[in-house]
Design an enzyme around this catalytic site. Sequence first.
Site, short mmCIF file in Angstrom:
data_model
loop_
_atom_site.label_atom_id
_atom_site.label_comp_id
_atom_site.label_asym_id
_atom_site.label_seq_id
_atom_site.Cartn_x
_atom_site.Cartn_y
_atom_site.Cartn_z
N LYS A 167 5.06 -9.18 -6.94
CA LYS A 167 3.87 -8.34 -6.81
C LYS A 167 2.99 -8.57 -8.04
CE LYS A 167 2.86 -3.41 -5.85
NZ LYS A 167 3.50 -2.09 -5.69
N SER A 226 2.45 0.10 -1.35
CA SER A 226 1.45 -0.78 -1.91
C SER A 226 1.91 -2.23 -2.07
CB SER A 226 1.02 -0.25 -3.28
OG SER A 226 2.13 -0.28 -4.19
N SER A 272 6.70 2.53 -2.41
CA SER A 272 5.88 1.35 -2.14
C SER A 272 6.64 0.08 -1.82
CB SER A 272 4.95 1.07 -3.33
OG SER A 272 3.86 1.96 -3.30
#
Lengths: 465, 99
Positions: free
Chosen positions: A60, A135, A159
């Site tokens: 990420k 996310s 997330s």
Amino acid sequence: MSTVVSGAAAVATETGKRLAAAEGLNATLSWSQDLLDAEATRVDSMAEPGPLAGMALALKDNIVTVEQPSTCASRILEGYVSPYNATVVGRLRAAGAMIAVKANMDEFAMGSSTEHSAFGRVKHPLAPDRVPGGSSGGSAALVAAGVVPAALGSETGGSVRQPASFCGVVGVKPSYGRVSRYGLVAFGSSLDCISVFGRTVKDAAQVLSVMSGSDPLDATTVNRPPMRVPEPLQNLRGLTVGVPREYFPPDLHAGVAAALRATIARVRELGGEIRELSLPNSSYAVPTYYIIAPAEAAANLARYDGVRYGPRRIGPEGDIRSLYRATRGQGFGQEVQRRILIGTYVLSAGYYDAYYKKAQQVRSLIAQDFRRAFESGIDLLLTPTTPTPAFKAGEKTDDPVAMYLADIFVCSVNLAGLPAVSIPAGRSEGLPIGAQLIAPAFEEERLLAAAAALERVIPAAAEVR
Amino acid sequence: MSIGRDEVLHVAKLAELAVRDEDLARLVGQLNRIVDYVAQLNEVPTDRMAEPFLPGPPAVTLREDVPGADALARSPAELAPEFKDGFFLVPRHGAMEDQ
């Protein structure tokens, strides 16, 4: 497409092809074949390659590396390259992992759909008109599309588990303090956890095992030995699995309810005991989270001011405060601005007790609910990961509270600092559904051993009835 | 409790955030929606609460007090547009207005 490759160089070539083929998902923010090949050369020359030898991982974009930008999917960090690597990056590379792919995400990890990226939304690999969750939606989509076997995300309020559920992959959130946060761009410091996606529980467990362990560069890591990769259990005999009734409301999506009923049946077939219980403060997890997380974010994101970080914008008054305001006003997207404003509001003098102090107290009650459940003889908790399968893009962007409620079953775990996993539990109208297991703090080995046993008997790609 | 236009502007100032006029009405509506939603915590009795819960280790482990900088992956010269004789070169004071 063949999945059988040998040697890191071959993996790098194959991964590059798959990344190129998956460009339409918009799941990556930066990668290059040159970087992948350089990583392969490094791994192939290692004297002792380690347990992750030749495994290509996506990160990420809020986990910093020195070779690639770390933008957090924000205009305010566009082009920013960190001068140091996150602790997990060093540990994963030493174990033979290849790190050359940065994944798209909601800006600063604020969102549940990966629609809040400054660089465009990520598409769901199975249904492009739907969201992959967030996310960490880019990481989830890359694993679900078969581009990489595992990827790192981060959790502040679910997330990784929520997008894992939406995309039909495994998502593991470790206990707070299990994995170093050094090099994870801060959002909510008492909640943030680097977490893992995998195609299988074993893939995710191997990555988590390598990353775990105390770190002198993160004082909130706990001084325990690294997590071991557990042997999958042959059965669940002797385990008591709690099913909290608050996680099965009457309006739960019919497909999700059916998948969980089937999962409960599998637990029983494997010899586990199912016990219904109550976690009475569960419904307060989302409002508690949406006070604490924005409050911590408002403080953590103060550094993006055009002086310490961010492309500098000159404001209309021409002074330093005007510079801060213009830089932040133009650099942050709408969701980040909303959360900074809410966080600042709940921390302001007139409202601190009414909101922030209250939320901290309710957080204690939520953690206490879990503690009492585990003290009563429950070994693991089983819940749906999300109240619905993946929703359509644009469906919740105008109503922030509707978006926040997508995390209703996941964010209590973050507030209590516990480990949890989402495993695929079947599909409803073609869309994946996740089942969540929650364990007491630092019982990841029990959690993942049970998850692997269930994974073996659940037909993850089958329609639920 | 409701948040008005002036209060949003006040909080935005505290947060060092420029809010565009055209975004203000939308922000007022959304912030009120969020504040109304989180206000449900008021129904939870917390009068006799113990200390707030915080996850992580019971005591923070501190490093040795050894002076010195952390090692950087790249030299300072690679971190800024101009670096000379151990100093970062920046625009002359007051010169930013010309940019």
